[in-house]
Design an enzyme around this catalytic site. Structure first.
Site, short mmCIF file in Angstrom:
data_model
loop_
_atom_site.label_atom_id
_atom_site.label_comp_id
_atom_site.label_asym_id
_atom_site.label_seq_id
_atom_site.Cartn_x
_atom_site.Cartn_y
_atom_site.Cartn_z
CG ASP A 511 9.49 -0.02 3.80
OD1 ASP A 511 9.56 -0.36 4.99
OD2 ASP A 511 10.48 0.35 3.14
CG HIS A 512 5.13 -1.32 9.62
ND1 HIS A 512 4.55 -0.08 9.78
CD2 HIS A 512 4.56 -2.12 10.55
CE1 HIS A 512 3.69 -0.13 10.78
NE2 HIS A 512 3.67 -1.37 11.26
#
Length: 539
Positions: A511-512
């Site tokens: 998850d950036h």
């Protein structure tokens, strides 16, 4: 054999309940008590069973129809000597209505003075039921009709509503307890010293269907036809809705599709506060809220594939639909990035082979998975951000001081993810035994809910099926997932020559919003160093 009309029994006083599933079709042979249709009211989901064995001649109702007591469901060619078509059905306990003002004049009370009132479990339409959820906590302010607890019996799940508006002072029952009529439930502080104590039978109680043989069904989603609230994007539900009658009623009144409302209650249960927060976000036209429901994404047009050739239409299993909904939600909400690498596990595989005799003595089979789990646990403790979650407020990270790793298991019913708890505290042999046990329980559909909850990271392996890499979808609210592909022997340059090495392809999706490329890179390097040299597990 005579053809008989099978009618709907007493539905607990409910009218115009919706048929959410038709379980049989013309030509089917059914036994007594087999499910014919599943209906859902605001009070409960319930199955209507066959009163006798026989062959279905014609089904006279469709999914989405409204059903009332006495309506004909189907025509049945009954077997000889069967029970009467309209076998008597035990009526559901009636809901006793609260006395009207004319019947019981309310006493004059001082609104400035409060008193503590005790309330008991009302008549729940049976001997006992298990408390599967406590919906309130001490100090909560509740309104009349708000859910206090949720009960589950062999007939239906039901909510016990608050009989008054006030503040919870004490909860006298716990999750997992067995509840029956008359047992203490809560103590509430009610404004007005003259408020009379409410007897258990005075509490309005939702009643399930009355048939003593009815079986509990999981809550099913009901798609409401409504005018959407301004600013919302109407979407077709993709997963089952877990919400109580009072929440469903509120959603219908406002015009909200519960299938797109995130639930914050236990096990993802949608609460009134969730509906109100969703409406607030929608009316404010917040970008995050709109993205959550997939605003601006055009729907795929419906195509008649039969025009190109023969087709077969098979209904998706419940597990398949839930998985699809979760993956869709994660893909829409989480900005995914995937990193790829090949790790040299030649020495690890040699060590694993040397443990074969010891593993046989211990009664386990050693695969690469326990080593991967142990290495992941070490890497997650060294890089705690990979073991965190983004808080619902979007402004905090929740760091977890435990390592529970889920492993994706392919089953005949669909994808399931049992969770191995405290991986960092278990030996290789312990992990080998537990992974086999959980995988078998998943395939046999015997996993308990708690065995699929609490994961902090997930591993998904396609090694047995081949492939050189793939992009796994993050299992939110986790922030990363590791994909494992098929081991292969490749020539690797050692500075002087090409030597054969056993290389394992890995893909790390993250998850950036939480994990930056540098964070993922450091985690990957650390993980690979342990897999390349298993002795580092001892450090």
């Amino acid at each position: 054999m005579a053809i008989e009309k099978i009618k709907a029994p007493d539905l607990g006083g409910a009218e115009n309940v919706e048929i959410i599933e038709v379980c049989v079709s013309a030509g089917d042979t059914v036994e007594a008590e087999d499910s014919l249709v599943v209906v859902e009211s605001d009070k409960a989901s319930m199955e209507i069973p066959a009163p006798k064995a026989g062959k279905v001649v014609a089904v006279l109702v469709n999914e989405g129809d409204s059903l009332n007591e006495g309506d004909v469901i189907l025509e049945l060619e009954a077997e000889e000597g069967g029970a009467e078509a309209e076998a008597p059905v035990e009526p559901a306990p009636e809901v006793k209505e609260e006395a009207s003002v004319e019947e019981t004049p309310a006493p004059v009370v001082d609104p400035q003075v409060s008193s503590i009132q005790s309330y008991n479990i009302p008549d729940i339409g049976g001997d006992s039921a298990e408390v599967i959820e406590v919906c309130v906590a001490v100090g909560d302010e509740v309104e009349e009709g708000d859910s206090l607890i949720v009960l589950e019996s062999d007939k239906a799940s039901m909510e016990v509503p608050s009989p008054a508006t006030g503040t919870i002072k004490a909860i006298l029952i716990n999750e997992g307890d067995t509840a029956s009529a008359g047992l203490p439930l809560v103590e509430m502080e009610i404004q007005g010293s003259g408020v009379p104590a409410v007897k258990p039978e005075d509490i309005p109680m939702p009643t399930p269907a009355a048939d003593a043989k009815q079986k509990i069904t999981e809550p099913k989603q009901v798609t409401e036809k409504h005018q959407p609230v301004h600013g919302m994007t109407e979407s077709r539900p993709t997963g089952d809705v877990y919400a109580g009658p009072s929440v469903r009623k509120l959603a219908r009144e406002i015009g909200v599709d519960l299938a797109i409302v995130p639930g914050t209650g236990p096990r993802g249960r949608i609460q009134k506060a969730d509906v109100k927060a969703f409406i607030k976000d929608a009316l404010a036209n917040k970008g995050v809220g709109q993205a959550t429901v997939g605003a601006g994404i055009p729907q795929v047009p419906e195509i008649d594939f039969a025009q190109f050739g023969d087709i077969r239409l098979e209904k998706m299993s419940k597990l398949h639909k839930v998985t699809a909904a979760n993956m869709h939600r994660s893909w829409l909400n989480v900005p995914h990035v995937t990193a790829f690498d090949d790790v040299d596990i030649t020495d690890l595989e040699e060590f694993r082979g040397s443990l074969k005799k010891e593993a046989e003595k211990a009664g386990v089979k050693i695969t690469p998975l326990p080593f991967l789990l142990k290495a992941l646990a070490k890497a997650l403790m060294a890089h705690p951000k990979m073991n965190s979650s983004l808080h619902a407020d979007g402004e905090h990270l929740v760091y977890k001081d435990y390592v529970h790793i889920g492993m994706a298991v392919d089953t005949p019913a669909g994808l399931m993810v049992p969770v191995i708890r405290d991986v960092d505290k278990k030996s290789i042999f312990e992990l080998a035994a537990e992974t086999v046990e959980l995988a078998q329980k998943a395939k046999d559909r015997k996993l308990k809910p708690q065995e699929m909850q609490g994961g902090t990271f997930t591993i998904s392996s396609l090694g047995a099926m081949g492939g050189t890499g793939f992009t796994p979808i993050v299992n939110t609210p986790e922030v990363a997932i590791l994909g494992v592909s098929k081991l292969s022997v490749k020539p690797v340059w050692d500075g002087a020559n090409f030597v054969p090495k056993k290389m394992l392809p890995l893909s790390l999706s993250y998850d950036h919003r939480v994990v930056n490329g540098a964070d993922a890179g450091r985690f990957f390097v650390f993980l690979n160093s342990i897999l390349q040299d298993y002795r580092r597990l001892a450090l």
